[in-house]
Scaffold this motif. Structure first.
Motif, PDB file in Angstrom:
ATOM      1  N   VAL A  13       0.822  -1.203   0.000  1.00  0.00           N
ATOM      2  CA  VAL A  13       0.000   0.000   0.000  1.00  0.00           C
ATOM      3  C   VAL A  13       0.864   1.264   0.000  1.00  0.00           C
ATOM      4  N   GLY A  14       2.032   1.203   0.598  1.00  0.00           N
ATOM      5  CA  GLY A  14       2.917   2.351   0.667  1.00  0.00           C
ATOM      6  C   GLY A  14       3.436   2.824  -0.675  1.00  0.00           C
ATOM      7  N   THR A  15       3.249   2.046  -1.708  1.00  0.00           N
ATOM      8  CA  THR A  15       3.688   2.453  -3.046  1.00  0.00           C
ATOM      9  C   THR A  15       2.795   3.536  -3.630  1.00  0.00           C
ATOM     10  N   LEU A  18      -1.412   0.812  -4.836  1.00  0.00           N
ATOM     11  CA  LEU A  18      -2.341  -0.187  -4.311  1.00  0.00           C
ATOM     12  C   LEU A  18      -3.071   0.414  -3.112  1.00  0.00           C
ATOM     13  N   THR A  19      -4.370   0.198  -3.038  1.00  0.00           N
ATOM     14  CA  THR A  19      -5.137   0.810  -1.955  1.00  0.00           C
ATOM     15  C   THR A  19      -5.362  -0.104  -0.758  1.00  0.00           C
ATOM     16  N   ARG A  20      -5.405  -1.408  -0.990  1.00  0.00           N
ATOM     17  CA  ARG A  20      -5.629  -2.369   0.088  1.00  0.00           C
ATOM     18  C   ARG A  20      -4.833  -3.631  -0.222  1.00  0.00           C
ATOM     19  N   SER A  34      -2.626  -7.274   7.014  1.00  0.00           N
ATOM     20  CA  SER A  34      -3.787  -6.769   6.295  1.00  0.00           C
ATOM     21  C   SER A  34      -3.854  -5.259   6.440  1.00  0.00           C
ATOM     22  N   SER A  35      -4.270  -4.585   5.381  1.00  0.00           N
ATOM     23  CA  SER A  35      -4.490  -3.146   5.455  1.00  0.00           C
ATOM     24  C   SER A  35      -5.647  -2.872   6.408  1.00  0.00           C
TER      25      SER A  35
END
Length: 128
Positions: A13-15, A18-20, A34-35
């Motif tokens: 997600v840190g990129t 990607l959101t989740r 998990s996010s």
């Protein structure tokens, strides 16, 4: 819950692409990371694990992840590619884990899958 990080940011997600995301063991019995707010239910995890053994079912009926139904576009070796409208999922199996990552409509599928596949390659290289 453990969240894999690189340079102080969650790897997937840190990129910003990607959101989740979620990572669980390849048997689908344990969620490793998990996010926040991204819940893949035990039934959904079972569906993902089953897709690696019998992909024909999800190719015809779709796959459910995070309470949403996705069309399965293709299954190639260790990777499953899914879409729902203009957003999608990239699911990749490693030696010991399964990575599930969601990308939003403004991200090209190839950008998202490259990130997930590279993390999978890294995990395989260190025995996971």
């Amino acid at each position: 819950m453990l969240t894999p990080v690189r340079h102080g940011k969650p790897i997937l997600v840190g990129t910003g692409k990607l959101t989740r995301a979620a990572i669980f063991n390849k048997e689908g019995t344990s969620v490793w990371a998990s996010s926040p707010g991204f819940t893949v239910t035990p039934a959904e995890i079972k569906e993902i694990v089953s897709a690696y053994n019998d992909g024909e079912k999800v190719l015809s009926s779709g796959m459910h992840v995070g309470g949403e139904r996705y069309v399965v576009l293709k299954i190639v070796d260790r990777s499953i590619y899914c879409k729902k409208g203009k957003e999608g999922l990239c699911i990749v199996k490693t030696t010991q884990a399964i990575l599930v990552a969601h990308y939003p409509e403004m991200v090209q599928p190839g950008e998202a899958t490259k990130i997930v596949e590279e993390l999978a390659d890294y995990l395989v290289s260190v025995g996971y």
